[in-house]
Design a protein around this motif. Structure first.
Motif, PDB file in Angstrom:
ATOM      1  N   CYS A  73       0.829  -1.206   0.000  1.00 19.19           N
ATOM      2  CA  CYS A  73       0.000   0.000   0.000  1.00 19.19           C
ATOM      3  C   CYS A  73       0.860   1.252   0.000  1.00 19.19           C
ATOM      4  N   LYS A  74       1.919   1.246   0.794  1.00 21.48           N
ATOM      5  CA  LYS A  74       2.799   2.410   0.873  1.00 21.48           C
ATOM      6  C   LYS A  74       3.448   2.686  -0.476  1.00 21.48           C
ATOM      7  N   TYR A  75       3.868   1.641  -1.136  1.00 22.78           N
ATOM      8  CA  TYR A  75       4.494   1.797  -2.452  1.00 22.78           C
ATOM      9  C   TYR A  75       3.486   2.347  -3.468  1.00 22.78           C
ATOM     10  N   ILE A  76       2.279   1.785  -3.483  1.00 20.88           N
ATOM     11  CA  ILE A  76       1.263   2.228  -4.437  1.00 20.88           C
ATOM     12  C   ILE A  76       0.896   3.688  -4.199  1.00 20.88           C
ATOM     13  N   SER A  77       0.786   4.077  -2.922  1.00 15.84           N
ATOM     14  CA  SER A  77       0.346   5.438  -2.595  1.00 15.84           C
ATOM     15  C   SER A  77       1.325   6.497  -3.067  1.00 15.84           C
ATOM     16  N   GLN A  78       2.557   6.115  -3.324  1.00 11.80           N
ATOM     17  CA  GLN A  78       3.546   7.058  -3.841  1.00 11.80           C
ATOM     18  C   GLN A  78       3.361   7.311  -5.333  1.00 11.80           C
ATOM     19  N   ARG A  79       2.482   6.529  -5.954  1.00 13.78           N
ATOM     20  CA  ARG A  79       2.254   6.643  -7.398  1.00 13.78           C
ATOM     21  C   ARG A  79       0.816   7.020  -7.750  1.00 13.78           C
ATOM     22  N   VAL A  80      -0.151   6.441  -7.031  1.00 19.03           N
ATOM     23  CA  VAL A  80      -1.564   6.796  -7.221  1.00 19.03           C
ATOM     24  C   VAL A  80      -2.215   6.848  -5.849  1.00 19.03           C
ATOM     25  N   LYS A  81      -3.392   7.438  -5.786  1.00 20.56           N
ATOM     26  CA  LYS A  81      -4.083   7.558  -4.500  1.00 20.56           C
ATOM     27  C   LYS A  81      -5.327   6.685  -4.409  1.00 20.56           C
ATOM     28  N   VAL A  82      -5.742   6.098  -5.535  1.00 19.20           N
ATOM     29  CA  VAL A  82      -6.901   5.198  -5.551  1.00 19.20           C
ATOM     30  C   VAL A  82      -6.541   3.967  -6.375  1.00 19.20           C
ATOM     31  N   ALA A  83      -6.860   2.786  -5.858  1.00 16.42           N
ATOM     32  CA  ALA A  83      -6.527   1.545  -6.562  1.00 16.42           C
ATOM     33  C   ALA A  83      -7.672   0.547  -6.408  1.00 16.42           C
ATOM     34  N   LEU A  84      -7.696  -0.441  -7.297  1.00 15.68           N
ATOM     35  CA  LEU A  84      -8.673  -1.524  -7.232  1.00 15.68           C
ATOM     36  C   LEU A  84      -8.053  -2.730  -6.548  1.00 15.68           C
ATOM     37  N   ILE A  85      -8.868  -3.467  -5.803  1.00 17.45           N
ATOM     38  CA  ILE A  85      -8.406  -4.681  -5.130  1.00 17.45           C
ATOM     39  C   ILE A  85      -9.494  -5.734  -5.259  1.00 17.45           C
ATOM     40  N   GLY A  86      -9.113  -7.000  -5.192  1.00 16.22           N
ATOM     41  CA  GLY A  86     -10.051  -8.095  -5.440  1.00 16.22           C
ATOM     42  C   GLY A  86     -10.790  -8.601  -4.229  1.00 16.22           C
ATOM     43  N   GLU A  87     -10.828  -7.826  -3.136  1.00 13.41           N
ATOM     44  CA  GLU A  87     -11.567  -8.271  -1.951  1.00 13.41           C
ATOM     45  C   GLU A  87     -13.020  -8.554  -2.309  1.00 13.41           C
ATOM     46  N   GLY A  88     -13.560  -9.616  -1.741  1.00 14.48           N
ATOM     47  CA  GLY A  88     -14.948  -9.997  -1.974  1.00 14.48           C
ATOM     48  C   GLY A  88     -15.125 -11.091  -3.004  1.00 14.48           C
ATOM     49  N   ALA A  89     -14.124 -11.298  -3.869  1.00 11.98           N
ATOM     50  CA  ALA A  89     -14.253 -12.325  -4.904  1.00 11.98           C
ATOM     51  C   ALA A  89     -14.394 -13.712  -4.283  1.00 11.98           C
ATOM     52  N   ASP A  90     -13.624 -13.991  -3.235  1.00 11.00           N
ATOM     53  CA  ASP A  90     -13.704 -15.305  -2.586  1.00 11.00           C
ATOM     54  C   ASP A  90     -15.062 -15.514  -1.931  1.00 11.00           C
ATOM     55  N   GLU A  91     -15.618 -14.433  -1.379  1.00 10.09           N
ATOM     56  CA  GLU A  91     -16.890 -14.559  -0.668  1.00 10.09           C
ATOM     57  C   GLU A  91     -18.071 -14.741  -1.612  1.00 10.09           C
ATOM     58  N   ILE A  92     -18.062 -14.107  -2.775  1.00 11.12           N
ATOM     59  CA  ILE A  92     -19.231 -14.252  -3.657  1.00 11.12           C
ATOM     60  C   ILE A  92     -19.083 -15.408  -4.635  1.00 11.12           C
ATOM     61  N   PHE A  93     -17.823 -15.816  -4.940  1.00 16.59           N
ATOM     62  CA  PHE A  93     -17.613 -16.910  -5.894  1.00 16.59           C
ATOM     63  C   PHE A  93     -17.176 -18.221  -5.232  1.00 16.59           C
ATOM     64  N   TYR A 175      -8.759   2.186  -1.422  1.00 19.41           N
ATOM     65  CA  TYR A 175      -9.058   1.020  -2.244  1.00 19.41           C
ATOM     66  C   TYR A 175     -10.526   1.008  -2.653  1.00 19.41           C
ATOM     67  N   ARG A 176     -10.789   0.546  -3.873  1.00 22.52           N
ATOM     68  CA  ARG A 176     -12.145   0.294  -4.356  1.00 22.52           C
ATOM     69  C   ARG A 176     -12.298  -1.207  -4.576  1.00 22.52           C
ATOM     70  N   VAL A 177     -13.521  -1.716  -4.370  1.00 24.31           N
ATOM     71  CA  VAL A 177     -13.759  -3.172  -4.421  1.00 24.31           C
ATOM     72  C   VAL A 177     -14.792  -3.498  -5.503  1.00 24.31           C
ATOM     73  N   PRO A 178     -14.387  -3.612  -6.759  1.00 20.38           N
ATOM     74  CA  PRO A 178     -15.343  -3.826  -7.858  1.00 20.38           C
ATOM     75  C   PRO A 178     -16.126  -5.130  -7.753  1.00 20.38           C
ATOM     76  N   TYR A 179     -15.560  -6.152  -7.109  1.00 20.40           N
ATOM     77  CA  TYR A 179     -16.291  -7.419  -6.993  1.00 20.40           C
ATOM     78  C   TYR A 179     -17.520  -7.293  -6.089  1.00 20.40           C
ATOM     79  N   LEU A 180     -17.566  -6.250  -5.280  1.00 19.02           N
ATOM     80  CA  LEU A 180     -18.698  -6.065  -4.377  1.00 19.02           C
ATOM     81  C   LEU A 180     -19.689  -5.031  -4.906  1.00 19.02           C
ATOM     82  N   ASP A 181     -19.612  -4.741  -6.196  1.00 17.56           N
ATOM     83  CA  ASP A 181     -20.626  -3.918  -6.833  1.00 17.56           C
ATOM     84  C   ASP A 181     -21.998  -4.563  -6.628  1.00 17.56           C
ATOM     85  N   ASP A 182     -22.980  -3.764  -6.261  1.00 16.67           N
ATOM     86  CA  ASP A 182     -24.305  -4.293  -5.912  1.00 16.67           C
ATOM     87  C   ASP A 182     -24.894  -5.161  -7.017  1.00 16.67           C
ATOM     88  N   GLN A 183     -24.806  -4.685  -8.251  1.00 13.07           N
ATOM     89  CA  GLN A 183     -25.409  -5.426  -9.361  1.00 13.07           C
ATOM     90  C   GLN A 183     -24.674  -6.743  -9.618  1.00 13.07           C
TER      91      GLN A 183
END
Length: 301
Positions: A73-93, A175-183
């Motif tokens: 996270c520290k490394y990424i934050s030095q380059r961008v401030k918002v990123a996508l992560i795959g949290e939730g994929a294991d829980e819904i799939f 972080y944003r979690v696209p796998y947990l999009d409501d639809q």
């Protein structure tokens, strides 16, 4: 490549303890396939060890060290401030081993319940209710339905989303979690169970893996079908090394001499709890400059 295309080029990141780690090698392979600008974060055990107090202060709980994730996270934050992560994929799939092995989850919960009872403590009513609900499922499909429902509630929130958010925010990253999009979640919940966790074939996240292979081609076959390691799996290696370090450096009576030692199953668990108390009772959650994990360990040796 046009300047406009370069400005919009996808950035990808991974972390591991060595460039030969499966995560590192296959992330690089996937990045080449996607034509992304890939960044590999390699951490040493010393990096991991020294960041333990930071992760506990950020997570606000005496968790097993997650320093690899914090470093990422520290490394990424030095380059961008918002990123996508795959949290939730294991829980819904259905990505965890217990989605194809009913006994694994039940055995783990029963073991923890028995450990508490052996030391004279009554497990929480919620834990007992979850165990009974899973154990009394009349069929595997019914067990699976109940497991999906359970894991999409407190387990997902407290063990994943809150933890990820706290560590990322401590490194100035969102972080944003696209796998947990409501639809998406609503759609996946309408799928047959074997589309997600295929017990007969022993395949987790079946439809997700199949979709990736069909969309991107055979180049993703090995990546999609490989054994799950977790994110980041380098934490597992370093957790084991940290556990061994505590076992060797802390005295044999470390658990017995502590008034709360009987609550813990290992030396490193008690050490992390003591570190948690040090951070939040003595320093009110704000680590002082120059705080040394090595010195903290030595004081208890």
């Amino acid at each position: 490549m046009r300047e406009q295309d370069t400005a919009r080029r996808l950035l990808t990141f991974t972390v591991a303890d060595t460039g030969s780690h499966p995560d590192a090698r296959q992330a690089a392979q996937l990045a080449r396939h996607l034509h992304s600008e890939h960044h590999f974060v390699e951490i040493t055990f010393e990096d991991f060890f020294q960041a333990i107090p930071i992760t506990i202060a950020a997570a606000e709980m005496p968790l097993l060290p997650a320093s690899s994730f914090y470093s990422l996270c520290k490394y990424i934050s030095q380059r961008v401030k918002v990123a996508l992560i795959g949290e939730g994929a294991d829980e819904i799939f259905g990505g965890y081993p217990e989605y194809v092995d009913q006994n694994r989850q039940l055995s783990r919960i029963k073991r923890n319940i028995d450990h508490l009872k052996a030391h004279g403590y009554q497990p929480g009513t919620q834990v007992l209710a979850i165990y009974e609900r899973l154990a009394q499922a009349p069929t595997f499909d019914e067990y699976l339905k109940r497991l999906f429902e359970i894991n999409l509630k407190d387990q997902l929130i407290h063990d994943h989303l809150e933890f990820v958010d706290k560590l990322a925010m401590s490194a100035s990253l969102e972080y944003r979690v696209p796998y947990l999009d409501d639809q998406l979640v609503a759609f996946v919940n309408t799928l047959p169970l074997h589309f997600k966790a295929n017990r007969a074939l022993g395949i987790h996240k079946h439809i997700l893996k199949r979709t990736a292979i069909e969309h991107y081609g055979p180049a993703l076959l090995d990546i999609a079908l490989r054994r799950k390691l977790g994110i980041p799996s380098s934490s597992v290696n370093y957790n084991n090394k940290f556990r061994q370090l505590c076992f060797e450096r802390l005295p044999d009576n470390y658990l017995r001499r502590h008034e709360l030692g009987h609550y813990f199953m290992s030396k490193e668990q008690l050490l992390l709890f003591e570190l948690f108390l040090e951070i939040f009772e003595r320093y009110r959650g704000i680590l002082p400059a120059g705080f040394s994990m090595e010195q903290f360990l030595q004081e208890r040796a």
